[in-house]
Design a protein around this motif. Structure first.
Motif, PDB file in Angstrom:
ATOM      1  N   ARG A 236      52.861  39.456  58.461  1.00  0.00           N
ATOM      2  CA  ARG A 236      52.139  38.637  59.444  1.00  0.00           C
ATOM      3  C   ARG A 236      52.347  37.148  59.189  1.00  0.00           C
ATOM      4  N   ARG A 237      52.303  36.757  57.905  1.00  0.00           N
ATOM      5  CA  ARG A 237      52.493  35.348  57.555  1.00  0.00           C
ATOM      6  C   ARG A 237      53.863  34.861  57.997  1.00  0.00           C
ATOM      7  N   SER A 238      54.882  35.647  57.712  1.00  0.00           N
ATOM      8  CA  SER A 238      56.245  35.268  58.088  1.00  0.00           C
ATOM      9  C   SER A 238      56.399  35.224  59.611  1.00  0.00           C
ATOM     10  N   PHE A 239      55.755  36.180  60.290  1.00  0.00           N
ATOM     11  CA  PHE A 239      55.834  36.236  61.755  1.00  0.00           C
ATOM     12  C   PHE A 239      55.282  34.958  62.377  1.00  0.00           C
ATOM     13  N   PHE A 240      54.093  34.547  61.932  1.00  0.00           N
ATOM     14  CA  PHE A 240      53.478  33.358  62.520  1.00  0.00           C
ATOM     15  C   PHE A 240      54.198  32.077  62.116  1.00  0.00           C
ATOM     16  N   ALA A 241      54.806  32.075  60.913  1.00  0.00           N
ATOM     17  CA  ALA A 241      55.605  30.914  60.523  1.00  0.00           C
ATOM     18  C   ALA A 241      56.806  30.778  61.459  1.00  0.00           C
ATOM     19  N   SER A 242      57.470  31.898  61.749  1.00  0.00           N
ATOM     20  CA  SER A 242      58.605  31.875  62.676  1.00  0.00           C
ATOM     21  C   SER A 242      58.146  31.524  64.085  1.00  0.00           C
ATOM     22  N   LEU A 243      56.976  32.031  64.457  1.00  0.00           N
ATOM     23  CA  LEU A 243      56.439  31.746  65.782  1.00  0.00           C
ATOM     24  C   LEU A 243      56.159  30.254  65.941  1.00  0.00           C
ATOM     25  N   ARG A 244      55.578  29.643  64.909  1.00  0.00           N
ATOM     26  CA  ARG A 244      55.315  28.198  64.968  1.00  0.00           C
ATOM     27  C   ARG A 244      56.609  27.401  65.031  1.00  0.00           C
ATOM     28  N   ALA A 245      57.604  27.806  64.219  1.00  0.00           N
ATOM     29  CA  ALA A 245      58.883  27.087  64.206  1.00  0.00           C
ATOM     30  C   ALA A 245      59.571  27.186  65.565  1.00  0.00           C
ATOM     31  N   LEU A 246      59.548  28.377  66.171  1.00  0.00           N
ATOM     32  CA  LEU A 246      60.169  28.545  67.485  1.00  0.00           C
ATOM     33  C   LEU A 246      59.447  27.726  68.551  1.00  0.00           C
ATOM     34  N   SER A 247      58.119  27.666  68.457  1.00  0.00           N
ATOM     35  CA  SER A 247      57.367  26.900  69.459  1.00  0.00           C
ATOM     36  C   SER A 247      57.680  25.411  69.352  1.00  0.00           C
ATOM     37  N   GLU A 248      57.788  24.897  68.117  1.00  0.00           N
ATOM     38  CA  GLU A 248      58.125  23.481  67.927  1.00  0.00           C
ATOM     39  C   GLU A 248      59.523  23.179  68.466  1.00  0.00           C
ATOM     40  N   GLN A 249      60.453  24.094  68.176  1.00  0.00           N
ATOM     41  CA  GLN A 249      61.821  23.903  68.658  1.00  0.00           C
ATOM     42  C   GLN A 249      61.876  23.963  70.185  1.00  0.00           C
TER      43      GLN A 249
END
Length: 657
Positions: A236-249
């Motif tokens: 879950r932690r990795s998922f939301f980290a990737s989700l945040r990075a994709l949203s910023e990009q």
């Protein structure tokens, strides 16, 4: 013996220390240009002073050949100066360097001794000075190669000192003694420098090893913190980290991506029937299947329990999302082998697009969850894409939740009662209490809407209390042979304390427990089977009745019937819609009626709306029935009038028969 051992170590290559050997070769490589520069310049100077005092072969050809060898060696170094040698190649290279140092030492020393007798005392002194300065310079260039430096020093000092001693000249003898003492001092310096050099190499090696160990531990900790240990999927932690990075990009570039939430349908039943160990095996297999579907731009993760996430990093069309979702659902719906049996599961997926469905991580995740919820409600095993219709549902749900939290439940909640009748005698045998909510702002809210939200927020506990008190207050006004049927949620039996609370309410009401029947749906039972069994057993032991509601709509119904303390089973209304015309529905109803008869359970058929349906179920052996054919749900004030009318009708039927 110890001295011999140390001498042997001093004159050998440290093959067992790869890092030291490589460092020696690398350090010497940086000194090679200076080494050959010293040899060539000093040799040419001696050659120049002896051009007229020594033969040409001695003053030109031999030193020319020696200088040429130096140039060749220097060119060889230049070609390979950037090579990084492995330990297997560094050891032979180090041995070659020692041999080359020895050969060069012998060659230059022999030439110097041959040249020494020629010329004037000044020219002879130049040769001696040449030997002294050259050997010191070369030894310092060879400091990293202890064996080569000591070998060169020994060849030059011993041969030259011996030659000077045999001349018999007191001056030369004094020079020989002086050179020998200087040679010993240099040997001592070489040993000290080498030890310091080796110590630095070992310290760096240990430091690097420590750093590598720390890095490995850091990498392992990061892996453990980012990877789900059961499925090997990102957590879950990795998922939301990737989700945040994709949203910023996406916000920076104007792009987009899609978020999907996957929930397994029927996983709870696997845990309850086969145990948590088997459930873990199913989750591992799910992880394997999802990893097999991963591809560039498609990222899967386990969010917890039987919930998984998927990120489609490039914006996908709705058709592409549905196609991908269907592939995932097809993979998850394949049979699972569990404890020697075959388990059937499916997966439901909710999709949401960023930034179309939401321009923050929280919003897009909630939208995907809303789409998943819609899928779980009516489209299990498929992919659902978030739409404006779902947005309306979210807003409505949020509004209902807020109103429910602040509602005056005592005044806003009320009950309607639907009779349960004997289809043969037409007598009423019980009444089912149905909760209703009228909110000043929202008006009448459908039970399926507010009950679902209440269960999600655990407000259901308070609702159950209020409605149960109201229902029990009506029972004393009914004939003594009638019983109350009251619905419970999964939350109401989720702990023993909550089950005890229900028993206490019944006890405090003064209503005999045998007149109270608590209904529980199969879905609620399967949330936590063992806890449900414990809670229902407590209720049964307190004297109340327990009924299984909506039989036939859940999973593996038969596996629960004989393991729980039921008094009756209610056949779901969905089987009644075509029971008078569909032979399959008729057979199902007949099978359930026979099952109840064999187990000694009462069977209630609900959802009857036509006389034709009533005649069919009566012919199949049913007695207890419920539905609009007999009466729609009514307010408590209308119950007395209905009962009187129903009693008069049954009396008339008895008289006619």
């Amino acid at each position: 013996m110890v001295a011999i051992t140390r001498l042997r170590e001093a004159l050998s290559v440290a093959e067992g220390d790869p890092e030291l050997v490589r460092s020696q070769v690398q350090a010497f490589g940086r000194q090679i240009p200076l080494l050959y520069f010293i040899l060539i310049v000093n040799t040419m100077a001696v050659t120049f002073t002896h051009l007229h005092s020594a033969p040409a072969w001695m003053s030109i050809y031999i030193p020319g050949a020696l200088c040429t060898l130096c140039v060749v060696r220097c060119m060889r170094w230049w070609r390979g100066r950037n090579l990084v040698l492995t330990h297997e190649k560094a050891v032979p290279e180090l041995r070659r360097l020692i041999w080359v140092a020895g050969i060069f030492g012998i060659a230059f020393t022999t030439w110097s001794l041959m040249l020494l007798p020629y010329g004037t005392p000044y020219e002879q002194a130049h040769v001696a000075f040449y030997m002294a300065t050259t050997v010191v310079g070369c030894v310092f260039c060879l400091m990293h190669l202890r064996v080569a430096a000591l070998l060169l020093l020994s060849i030059v000092i011993l041969s030259f000192a011996t030659f000077l001693v045999f001349t018999g000249s007191p001056v030369f003898i004094a020079m020989a003694v002086d050179m020998t003492l200087i040679g010993l001092a240099l040997a001592f310096i070489i040993e000290l420098y080498y030890r310091s050099f080796a110590g630095v190499v070992h310290t760096q090696r240990d430091l690097q090893a420590s750093q590598e160990k720390t890095q490995r531990l850091s990498d392992e900790n990061f892996r453990l913190a980012s990877i789900d240990s059961l499925t090997d999927l990102p957590n879950r932690r990795s998922f939301f980290a990737s989700l945040r990075a994709l949203s910023e990009q996406a916000l920076a570039t104007g792009g987009g991506f899609n978020v999907g939430l996957i929930d397994l349908d029927g996983f709870k039943q696997v845990n309850d029937i086969y145990g948590h160990a088997s459930g873990d095996l199913v989750l591992q297999e799910v992880g394997v299947r999802l990893l097999a579907l991963a591809e560039p731009g498609i990222f899967f993760a386990r969010l917890g329990g039987d919930e998984f996430g998927v990120l489609a990093q490039n914006r996908q069309s709705n058709d592409a999302l549905l196609e991908l979702g269907q592939r995932i659902c097809d993979a998850l719906s394949q049979p699972y082998r569990v404890a020697g049996n075959i388990a059937e599961l499916s997966g439901t997926i909710g999709w949401a697009a960023f930034p179309d469905a939401g321009n923050t991580v929280t919003q897009v995740f909630e939208r995907a969850d809303a789409a998943l919820y819609v899928g779980k409600e009516g489209r299990r095993g498929t992919a659902v894409i978030f739409s404006t219709e779902h947005e309306t549902r979210i807003r409505r749900s949020s509004l209902v939740t807020q109103e429910l939290r602040h509602a005056e439940l005592e005044s806003e909640l009320f009950l309607e009662f639907q009779p349960i009748s004997d289809v043969v005698t037409r007598r009423t045998i019980g009444l089912e209490a149905l909760g209703r909510w009228h909110n000043p702002r929202l008006g009448a809210v459908k039970p399926e809407e507010f009950i679902r939200i209440a269960e999600r927020t655990e407000i259901i506990l308070r609702i159950t209390e209020v409605l149960l008190h109201k229902a029990l207050a009506e029972v004393p006004h009914w004939p003594a042979e009638l019983y109350l049927s009251f619905n419970l949620s999964a939350i109401d039996i989720s702990t023993s304390a909550r089950a005890r609370r229900l028993i206490d309410i019944v006890s405090a009401s003064g209503v005999p427990p045998h007149r109270v029947s608590f209904e529980i749906t199969e879905t609620a039972v399967t949330r936590d089977f063992e806890q449900a069994r414990s809670a229902l057993t407590m209720i049964k032991q307190a004297g109340c009745r327990v009924s299984l509601d909506d039989f036939g709509t859940g999973y593996s119904s038969l596996s629960y019937v004989h393991r729980l303390p039921f008094d009756s089973i209610k056949i779901d209304r969905s089987f009644m819609t075509d029971v008078d015309s569909n032979s399959a529905s008729k057979k199902i109803v007949k099978s359930v009626l026979d099952l109840c008869k064999n187990l000694g359970l009462e069977c209630v058929v609900e959802g009857l709306e036509t006389s034709s349906q009533a005649e069919v179920v009566k012919a199949l052996g049913a007695r207890a029935v419920q539905g609009y054919l007999f009466s729609p749900p009514m307010r408590s004030g209308a119950v007395s009038g209905y009962l009187q009318s129903a009693f008069a009708q049954s009396q008339a039927n008895d008289a006619a028969s």
